[in-house]
Scaffold this motif. Structure first.
Motif, PDB file in Angstrom:
ATOM      1  N   GLU A   1       0.992  -1.553  -0.161  1.00 24.76           N
ATOM      2  CA  GLU A   1       0.214  -0.299   0.793  1.00 24.76           C
ATOM      3  C   GLU A   1       1.501   0.818   0.093  1.00 24.76           C
ATOM      4  O   GLU A   1       0.675   2.616  -0.666  1.00 24.76           O
ATOM      5  CB  GLU A   1      -1.366   0.331   1.150  1.00 24.76           C
ATOM      6  CG  GLU A   1      -2.146  -1.256   0.983  1.00 24.76           C
ATOM      7  CD  GLU A   1      -2.754  -0.593   2.796  1.00 24.76           C
ATOM      8  OE1 GLU A   1      -3.619  -1.463   2.467  1.00 24.76           O
ATOM      9  OE2 GLU A   1      -2.134  -1.326   3.485  1.00 24.76           O
ATOM     10  N   LEU A   2       1.682   0.916   0.898  1.00 26.36           N
ATOM     11  CA  LEU A   2       2.718   2.293   0.671  1.00 26.36           C
ATOM     12  C   LEU A   2       3.304   2.218  -0.281  1.00 26.36           C
ATOM     13  O   LEU A   2       3.653   3.379  -1.460  1.00 26.36           O
ATOM     14  CB  LEU A   2       4.327   2.239   1.987  1.00 26.36           C
ATOM     15  CG  LEU A   2       3.157   2.454   3.432  1.00 26.36           C
ATOM     16  CD1 LEU A   2       4.672   2.146   4.279  1.00 26.36           C
ATOM     17  CD2 LEU A   2       2.732   3.794   4.076  1.00 26.36           C
ATOM     18  N   GLY A   3       4.325   1.358  -1.490  1.00 29.56           N
ATOM     19  CA  GLY A   3       4.572   1.646  -2.329  1.00 29.56           C
ATOM     20  C   GLY A   3       3.912   2.205  -3.204  1.00 29.56           C
ATOM     21  O   GLY A   3       4.053   3.116  -4.503  1.00 29.56           O
ATOM     22  N   GLU A   4       2.984   1.192  -3.352  1.00 34.16           N
ATOM     23  CA  GLU A   4       1.462   2.371  -4.133  1.00 34.16           C
ATOM     24  C   GLU A   4       1.379   3.371  -4.118  1.00 34.16           C
ATOM     25  O   GLU A   4       1.069   4.175  -5.265  1.00 34.16           O
ATOM     26  CB  GLU A   4       0.439   1.320  -4.219  1.00 34.16           C
ATOM     27  CG  GLU A   4      -0.915   1.433  -5.823  1.00 34.16           C
ATOM     28  CD  GLU A   4      -2.172   0.312  -5.264  1.00 34.16           C
ATOM     29  OE1 GLU A   4      -3.063   0.866  -5.444  1.00 34.16           O
ATOM     30  OE2 GLU A   4      -1.617  -0.609  -4.521  1.00 34.16           O
ATOM     31  N   ALA A   5       0.755   4.091  -3.359  1.00 35.75           N
ATOM     32  CA  ALA A   5       0.493   5.635  -3.118  1.00 35.75           C
ATOM     33  C   ALA A   5       1.321   6.463  -3.397  1.00 35.75           C
ATOM     34  O   ALA A   5       1.164   6.816  -3.274  1.00 35.75           O
ATOM     35  CB  ALA A   5       0.312   5.921  -1.520  1.00 35.75           C
ATOM     36  N   CYS A   6       2.722   5.920  -3.036  1.00 37.45           N
ATOM     37  CA  CYS A   6       4.559   6.978  -3.448  1.00 37.45           C
ATOM     38  C   CYS A   6       4.190   6.748  -4.764  1.00 37.45           C
ATOM     39  O   CYS A   6       5.691   7.229  -5.727  1.00 37.45           O
ATOM     40  CB  CYS A   6       5.043   6.643  -2.458  1.00 37.45           C
ATOM     41  SG  CYS A   6       5.044   5.761  -1.065  1.00 37.45           S
ATOM     42  N   LYS A   7       3.883   6.000  -6.251  1.00 38.77           N
ATOM     43  CA  LYS A   7       3.439   5.246  -6.744  1.00 38.77           C
ATOM     44  C   LYS A   7       4.465   4.788  -7.655  1.00 38.77           C
ATOM     45  O   LYS A   7       5.535   5.223  -8.741  1.00 38.77           O
ATOM     46  CB  LYS A   7       3.277   6.793  -7.684  1.00 38.77           C
ATOM     47  CG  LYS A   7       2.138   7.393  -7.490  1.00 38.77           C
ATOM     48  CD  LYS A   7       1.869   8.135  -8.516  1.00 38.77           C
ATOM     49  CE  LYS A   7       0.295   9.452  -8.441  1.00 38.77           C
ATOM     50  NZ  LYS A   7       0.279   9.460  -7.150  1.00 38.77           N
ATOM     51  N   LEU A   8       5.008   3.732  -6.703  1.00 44.17           N
ATOM     52  CA  LEU A   8       6.843   3.162  -7.034  1.00 44.17           C
ATOM     53  C   LEU A   8       6.318   1.317  -7.705  1.00 44.17           C
ATOM     54  O   LEU A   8       4.944   0.907  -7.175  1.00 44.17           O
ATOM     55  CB  LEU A   8       7.284   2.783  -6.008  1.00 44.17           C
ATOM     56  CG  LEU A   8       7.761   3.672  -4.838  1.00 44.17           C
ATOM     57  CD1 LEU A   8       8.021   3.856  -3.738  1.00 44.17           C
ATOM     58  CD2 LEU A   8       8.662   4.891  -6.079  1.00 44.17           C
ATOM     59  N   PRO A   9       7.249   1.282  -7.762  1.00 42.68           N
ATOM     60  CA  PRO A   9       7.018  -0.461  -9.259  1.00 42.68           C
ATOM     61  C   PRO A   9       7.334  -2.021  -7.744  1.00 42.68           C
ATOM     62  O   PRO A   9       7.381  -2.214  -8.066  1.00 42.68           O
ATOM     63  CB  PRO A   9       7.312  -0.064 -10.500  1.00 42.68           C
ATOM     64  CG  PRO A   9       8.581   0.722  -9.334  1.00 42.68           C
ATOM     65  CD  PRO A   9       7.951   1.756  -8.553  1.00 42.68           C
ATOM     66  N   VAL A  10       7.606  -0.806  -6.226  1.00 41.77           N
ATOM     67  CA  VAL A  10       8.305  -1.851  -5.672  1.00 41.77           C
ATOM     68  C   VAL A  10       7.186  -1.741  -3.921  1.00 41.77           C
ATOM     69  O   VAL A  10       6.868  -0.905  -4.304  1.00 41.77           O
ATOM     70  CB  VAL A  10       9.378  -1.763  -5.254  1.00 41.77           C
ATOM     71  CG1 VAL A  10      10.363  -2.354  -6.373  1.00 41.77           C
ATOM     72  CG2 VAL A  10      10.224  -0.751  -5.333  1.00 41.77           C
ATOM     73  N   LYS A  11       7.651  -2.522  -3.863  1.00 37.05           N
ATOM     74  CA  LYS A  11       7.087  -1.812  -2.378  1.00 37.05           C
ATOM     75  C   LYS A  11       7.760  -1.195  -1.677  1.00 37.05           C
ATOM     76  O   LYS A  11       9.247  -1.134  -1.495  1.00 37.05           O
ATOM     77  CB  LYS A  11       6.747  -3.691  -1.106  1.00 37.05           C
ATOM     78  CG  LYS A  11       6.059  -4.151  -1.467  1.00 37.05           C
ATOM     79  CD  LYS A  11       5.962  -5.512  -1.329  1.00 37.05           C
ATOM     80  CE  LYS A  11       5.307  -6.600  -1.654  1.00 37.05           C
ATOM     81  NZ  LYS A  11       4.775  -7.850  -1.484  1.00 37.05           N
ATOM     82  N   ALA A  12       7.464  -0.858  -0.027  1.00 36.21           N
ATOM     83  CA  ALA A  12       8.246   0.760   0.271  1.00 36.21           C
ATOM     84  C   ALA A  12       7.176   0.234   1.871  1.00 36.21           C
ATOM     85  O   ALA A  12       7.297  -0.114   2.811  1.00 36.21           O
ATOM     86  CB  ALA A  12       7.673   1.346   0.301  1.00 36.21           C
ATOM     87  N   ALA A  13       8.949   0.141   2.668  1.00 30.76           N
ATOM     88  CA  ALA A  13       9.146  -0.150   4.252  1.00 30.76           C
ATOM     89  C   ALA A  13       8.798   1.236   5.190  1.00 30.76           C
ATOM     90  O   ALA A  13       7.825   0.547   6.032  1.00 30.76           O
ATOM     91  CB  ALA A  13       9.952  -0.941   4.769  1.00 30.76           C
ATOM     92  N   ALA A  14       9.103   1.911   4.700  1.00 35.11           N
ATOM     93  CA  ALA A  14       9.338   3.050   5.766  1.00 35.11           C
ATOM     94  C   ALA A  14       8.876   4.350   4.068  1.00 35.11           C
ATOM     95  O   ALA A  14       9.669   4.529   3.333  1.00 35.11           O
ATOM     96  CB  ALA A  14      10.209   3.258   6.507  1.00 35.11           C
TER      97      ALA A  14
END
Length: 82
Positions: free
Chosen positions: A63-76
């Protein structure tokens, strides 16, 4: 703040970049993924507590990765002062 609002803010993605933003006084809030490995998020959580930066731990890495418009997941993600 919702995920949609997060996407509209200036931000730094990743535990290292978020930590840098907290140490530099540029972070007004940090979002930690609830499903991220503790060895990654715990040092950042402690740093945020020391610096008085609020932490949100509601969303997943995907969800964080998608919200930041990234093609990967984000831990922080650190929301930066504008």
């Amino acid at each position: 703040m919702s995920l949609e609002e997060l996407a509209q803010q200036p931000f730094a993605v990743g535990a290292k970049e978020a930590g840098r933003a907290v140490r530099d006084g540029r972070a007004k809030e940090v979002w930690l993924a609830r499903d991220a490995q503790e060895r990654i998020t715990q040092p950042l959580l402690l740093l945020c507590q020391e610096q008085g930066v609020p932490v949100v731990a509601t969303y997943s890495r995907a969800e964080l990765g998608e919200a930041c418009k990234l093609p990967v997941k984000a831990a922080a993600v650190a929301v930066l002062c504008s």
